[in-house]
Design a protein around this motif. Structure first.
Motif: not given
Length: 527
Positions: A141-156
């Motif tokens: 759900a947090k994927q960027h339009r170029d395909g990137f996904i971050s390894r660490e995402i704040s739950q807050i």
């Protein structure tokens, strides 16, 4: 008389100030190159599921129920793992952009790609109580339009901890493995169809941004997940620099991820989408075999910028077992390191850094020899893949017994463990489930009990090595099917096991013991 010089210069100054303010307020240009597969990512448009996870006590009866009369501590640690895991379940925070309830990494209220990939693996066994797999939906759900996904995402608030092009911004690329393990157990093809576009787009972004001109891949200590391993040359940060190095684990993991994407594409009839992966994997497999393998020491190494090996024997090299990279004529020598007391055969197996390295630390030093559930599980699954079942059992039993010993002394589970007797990890969090749930749950069922569920749950391999009375009830075996496995006490390992199996539906059981093997057809609801 009007002072035109003054007026002209005043106008120039005002225009300059306006331009500066305008420029300073201007947002960074959006330079992402859209990936066409991201447009197929259904999770980007999915509404948040605000379900509040139930408590451990409410769900306990829905979980598998292990039995082991001779080892009550194992049963106690098993339930402790689930208890802590359920205390780390969270609902979606409004405005965070997350979409599904999830299990937390028990670290800092952030979702971690590498932690989550392993946590959902032991979560497979609790699927009847909580859908742990949906933790991964939050990354899609947090994927960027170029395909990137971050390894660490704040739950807050859903913010990402790294700028996209930071060397440590993402990885390791293990999401395909986590999804594949669920498919093998439950056979949900619709899930594969849903996640395939996001996984493929991420794979392509990773290839475009984390590979060198020679085709190999790089990362950093944080990016590869093994933060402080002494793998780089002096002068580079072990945590945050790539060191201009070709990284053995990252390169091999891309092969492994690619293999899985090709398998998925075959199942969901999207072969044309992975033709380039097939070609890349042929190249990368040969690259690892030719350039990262050192014949004299029989090991795979990272490569420095000039192409020379770093000669650091990291557990990272054993990703090659899962990726089907090791040739048959190299396998025996490569595996000998695991049984060498001077290398990986320490009091608690396997350390993540070979004990003959100058940077090895007896208390583990985090990733400078520490024993970690995820890398141990990776190794065990790799050994299973190479049909090295006896070695896998030997290492699994050693690791498991050490974890239970520390549990008996401390009453809880830890982030990592010391490889040497008498030492306790200084850099380790307690009550860590977290991926340490792998050991008292997944490793208990798969390697101590020896129950291996085959693709889609249609069959089970039961490799019985214990001579005690043991078993498990309510074990998920395929989609919507649960089974009980009970083995009675034997005098000798060569004695044929006296088993009782009850299943909701028909399954084929391959029973293996030291004295032989047998195929047994289990009728649904039969005993």
């Amino acid at each position: 008389m009007v002072n035109t010089f003054f007026i002209r210069n005043s106008i120039i100054i005002l225009l300059s100030l306006f331009s500066i303010n305008t420029l300073s307020a201007q947002k960074s240009l959006l330079t992402d190159i859209p990936n066409r597969y991201v447009s197929e990512n259904k999770f980007l448009q999915k509404s948040p599921d605000n379900m509040i996870p139930r408590s451990f006590e409410e769900c306990k009866a829905k979980l598998p129920q292990p039995e082991w009369e001779a080892c009550p501590d194992a049963i106690s640690a098993y339930w402790k793992a689930w208890e802590i895991a359920f205390s780390n379940l969270y609902t979606v925070e409004p405005g965070s952009g997350l979409i599904s309830p999830y299990i937390d990494a028990a670290f800092n209220r952030h979702l971690f790609m590498w932690d989550s990939s392993f946590m959902v693996m032991f979560g497979r066994y609790g699927k009847n109580a909580f859908n742990f797999q949906q933790t991964l939906d939050n990354f899609y759900a947090k994927q960027h339009r170029d395909g990137f996904i971050s390894r660490e995402i704040s739950q807050i608030d859903g913010s990402e901890s790294f700028e996209k092009y930071d060397i440590s911004s993402t990885g390791p690329n293990l999401l395909p493995w986590a999804e594949w393990e669920y498919y093998l157990m439950f056979g949900n093809k619709e899930r594969l169809k849903d996640v395939f576009p996001a996984l493929l787009a991420y794979y392509q972004w990773f290839r475009s941004n984390y590979s060198w001109p020679d085709g190999s891949y790089f990362s950093s200590g944080w990016g590869c997940g093994m933060d402080n391993q002494p793998r780089l040359q002096k002068g580079y940060s072990v945590d945050f620099s790539h060191g201009f190095m070709s990284w053995v684990d990252i390169t091999i993991q891309q092969v492994f991820a690619g293999n899985i994407l090709v398998e998925i594409a075959e199942i969901i009839n999207r072969r044309d989408d992975v033709k380039d992966i097939i070609e890349e994997n042929k190249f990368l497999r040969q690259y690892v075999r030719d350039k990262m393998w050192d014949e004299a020491s029989a090991y795979y190494y990272d490569l420095y910028r000039d192409g020379t090996p770093n000669y650091v024997k990291s557990i990272a090299a054993y990703w090659s077992l899962l990726a089907n990279i090791v040739p048959d004529d190299k396998l025996e020598r490569f595996l000998e390191h695991l049984s060498n007391p001077m290398e990986f055969n320490r009091n608690h197996r396997p350390p993540t850094l070979s004990a003959d390295h100058l940077g090895y630390e007896p208390d583990g030093g985090y990733w400078r020899g520490g024993v970690w559930a995820p890398t141990t599980y990776m190794l065990l699954k790799g050994l299973t893949n190479c049909k090295q079942d006896s070695l896998a059992y030997e290492i699994a039993l050693n690791h498991y017994n050490n974890v239970i010993d520390v549990y008996n002394r401390t009453g809880t589970l830890w982030e990592n463990y010391a490889p040497e007797k008498g030492f306790f990890p200084k850099q380790s969090r307690k009550d860590f489930v977290g991926w340490t749930g792998i050991t008292p749950i997944s490793i208990l069922f798969e390697y101590i009990y020896g129950i291996h569920i085959q693709p889609e749950g249609n069959s089970v391999v039961w490799d019985v090595r214990l001579t005690d009375t043991f078993g498990v009830k309510n074990l998920p075996v395929g989609k919507g099917n649960f089974a009980d496995f009970i083995c009675h006490k034997r005098k000798r390992k060569t004695d044929k096991p006296d088993i009782r199996v009850k299943s909701d539906r028909d399954i084929t059981l391959k029973l293996i013991w030291e004295g032989g093997s047998e195929i047994i057809y289990i009728k649904g609801t039969s005993l």
